[in-house]
Scaffold this motif. Structure first.
Motif, PDB file in Angstrom:
ATOM      1  N   ALA A   1       9.044  -3.964   3.636  1.00  0.00           N
ATOM      2  CA  ALA A   1       7.903  -4.742   3.150  1.00  0.00           C
ATOM      3  C   ALA A   1       6.788  -4.810   4.193  1.00  0.00           C
ATOM      4  N   ALA A   2       7.146  -5.067   5.443  1.00  0.00           N
ATOM      5  CA  ALA A   2       6.145  -5.164   6.507  1.00  0.00           C
ATOM      6  C   ALA A   2       5.433  -3.824   6.719  1.00  0.00           C
ATOM      7  N   GLN A   3       6.182  -2.726   6.687  1.00  0.00           N
ATOM      8  CA  GLN A   3       5.559  -1.412   6.869  1.00  0.00           C
ATOM      9  C   GLN A   3       4.639  -1.073   5.708  1.00  0.00           C
ATOM     10  N   THR A   4       5.026  -1.442   4.505  1.00  0.00           N
ATOM     11  CA  THR A   4       4.185  -1.176   3.337  1.00  0.00           C
ATOM     12  C   THR A   4       2.894  -1.981   3.409  1.00  0.00           C
ATOM     13  N   VAL A   5       2.988  -3.248   3.773  1.00  0.00           N
ATOM     14  CA  VAL A   5       1.794  -4.087   3.909  1.00  0.00           C
ATOM     15  C   VAL A   5       0.898  -3.549   5.024  1.00  0.00           C
ATOM     16  N   ALA A   6       1.486  -3.145   6.130  1.00  0.00           N
ATOM     17  CA  ALA A   6       0.688  -2.599   7.242  1.00  0.00           C
ATOM     18  C   ALA A   6      -0.062  -1.349   6.810  1.00  0.00           C
ATOM     19  N   LEU A   7       0.581  -0.488   6.041  1.00  0.00           N
ATOM     20  CA  LEU A   7      -0.109   0.707   5.548  1.00  0.00           C
ATOM     21  C   LEU A   7      -1.299   0.312   4.668  1.00  0.00           C
TER      22      LEU A   7
END
Length: 121
Positions: free
Chosen positions: A80-86
Motif C-alpha cells: 500500500a505504501a509503495q503504491t501511494v508513493a508511486l
C-alpha cells in the motif's frame, strides 16, 4: 511452546522477505517486484496450507506456518505504501500496474496453492 515456534517462523519469514528485497530492489520507481514476489509466494503458501486442512488458525502447524512464517513474509502495508508513493510521484500508471499485478498474482496463487495441495490428497 507454540508462541516460540510462531516467533521463530516469523523471524525466518522476515529474513526471507528482507533477502528478496535486497536481491531484487532497484532504485528506479516502478512496480515493486520484491513486494509482489513475497506477497505472491505467501498467498500461494497460505492457499496450500488451507487446502491441506491447516488454516492459519488451526493448530500448531497452521499457526507456525500461516501466522508466523507467511505473516512475516507477506506485507500488505508495504504494498500500500509503495503504491501511494508511486501515485504521489506522478507515476500513476506504475501505481495502477502495481495494484493490477498484485491482484492478478493473488488470483493465480490461490488456485495454484489449492491445486498443489490436491496433489498430496
Amino acid at each position: 511452546m507454540t508462541v516460540l515456534l510462531v516467533a521463530l517462523a516469523g523471524a525466518a519469514g522476515a529474513v526471507l522477505r528482507h533477502l528478496v528485497h535486497v536481491l531484487l530492489h532497484r532504485e528506479r520507481p516502478g512496480v515493486a517486484w520484491p513486494t509482489l514476489i513475497v506477497n505472491g509466494v505467501g498467498t500461494l503458501l497460505l492457499a496450500l496450507l488451507g487446502s491441506l486442512g491447516s488454516a492459519p488458525t488451526d493448530g500448531v502447524t497452521g499457526a507456525v506456518l500461516g501466522i508466523g512464517f507467511c505473516g512475516a513474509l507477506t506485507t500488505y502495508s508495504t504494498f500500500a505504501a509503495q503504491t501511494v508513493a508511486l501515485a504521489e510521484h506522478r507515476r500513476r500508471r506504475a501505481a495502477a500496474a502495481n495494484v493490477a499485478l498484485t491482484l492478478l498474482v493473488g488470483a493465480i496463487a490461490v488456485p495454484a496453492g489449492i491445486l498443489l495441495g490436491g496433489l498430496w490428497d
